[in-house]
Scaffold this motif. Structure first.
Motif: not given
Lengths: 249, 84
Positions: A172, A176, A201-202, A205
């Motif tokens: 993350s 992006k 979280k990554a 994204q």
């Protein structure tokens, strides 16, 4: 079963380790010793017992060998020389979750000495959580195209050989835009096949980036199709996302 | 083929088992073939096997040096190939 004269009746009911202990103590009569040895041979031939300084490890590997992922891989590539490493890779995924860094380092050293860097790559597929997804991909591919085990073994070899070039492990902190540029660069190269891995979280994204590329038809225009696999991580509860990009034209 | 039950046993018990299965252990702890008196070589690593690190495994009798890699290869070569 009635024991011969001079042999205690309870002797033949003892488990194999108990019999070994009794013999080691050296207190059995000649007749009892012979009976105990015969009983050990009989129990040994059932192939139900194994003696090792590492019983927990052996049981873990036995369990991994019966897992669906391993069975699918065996069905895919047959008796490939890397099959033992696939099992170790799947086992390493569990050891990583348990934080067994030293054990993993020992395994990697042994594998490097015997199989070279390609062997270590299979273990790394395990420690990053990518291996079950690779297996799933290969298994689906075999079924879809009715490939034989030799085809699949070659395919797996190619994936191992090019592993560093054909994988993106997104974090993350990279953001992006960095991921978007990487994916575009991999498609421009072009790689016949590449993988994007991301979790937590990554993963969120990556979902957005790939959805945007897909909505703008950038993936299709470059002659690619992609699949998404996801699975629940065992220990942390995070979902690991795996995207497979394949060149179709 | 059901699961193999793995256990740890002491050195003396392991010597007894090896004796019954046709091996002996010299004064340095090396495992020898009882008939030929030659050093037993691990079928996985190709190296000699010391009693302390020996796993004695079924299929039919396999005496190997113990490590994560050798155990993994044992299952692939001697168990899954034979019984599955």
């Amino acid at each position: 079963m009635t024991p011969p004269p001079g042999v205690p009746p309870e002797l033949l009911d003892k488990p194999i380790d108990g019999l070994l202990k009794l013999i080691a103590l050296g207190k059995l009569s000649k007749d009892a010793l012979r009976e105990a040895k015969d009983r050990i041979k009989e129990l040994w031939e059932t192939r139900e017992y194994g003696f090792t300084p590492e019983p927990e490890l052996a049981s873990g590997l036995q369990k991994t060998g019966k897992s669906e992922a391993f069975r699918r891989m065996k069905d895919c590539i047959g008796d490939h020389s890397y099959l033992s490493l696939v099992k170790l890779g799947l086992r390493i995924a569990e050891l990583s979750d348990e934080g067994r860094v030293e054990t993993i380092a020992n395994i990697k050293n042994d594998v490097l000495n015997k199989y070279g860097i390609n062997g270590v790559r299979i273990l790394n597929m395990g420690s990053t959580g990518a291996l079950p997804e690779i297996i799933r991909y290969l298994s689906d591919l075999k079924i879809e195209h009715n490939y034989n085990q030799a085809d699949m073994a070659n395919y797996f070899d190619k994936i191992i050989e090019k592993w560093k070039e054909i994988t993106i492990f997104h974090k993350s902190s990279e953001g992006k835009n960095a991921l978007k540029l990487k994916i575009l660069s991999y498609m421009n190269t072009p790689h016949e096949l590449f993988f994007v891995f991301a979790s937590g979280k990554a993963g969120d994204q990556a979902k957005k980036v790939i959805a945007t590329l897909n909505n703008k038809d950038e993936i299709q225009k470059k002659g690619y199709r992609f699949y998404l696999f996801d699975r629940k991580e065992d220990m942390t509860g995070r979902v690991l996302f795996t995207w497979v990009f394949e060149k179709t034209s | 083929m059901g699961d193999i039950k793995f256990e740890k046993i002491g050195i003396e018990e392991k010597k007894v088992l090896l004796d019954i299965l046709g091996y002996e252990v010299d004064e340095d702890g090396l495992i020898l073939d009882k008939k030929t008196k030659k050093e037993h070589k691990c079928p996985i690593t190709g190296e000699v096997v010391f009693i302390e690190n020996a796993s004695v495994l079924p299929g039919s009798t396999v005496v190997i040096n113990t490590s994560e890699l050798s155990l993994s290869e044992y299952f692939t070569k001697f168990v899954e190939k034979t019984f599955q």
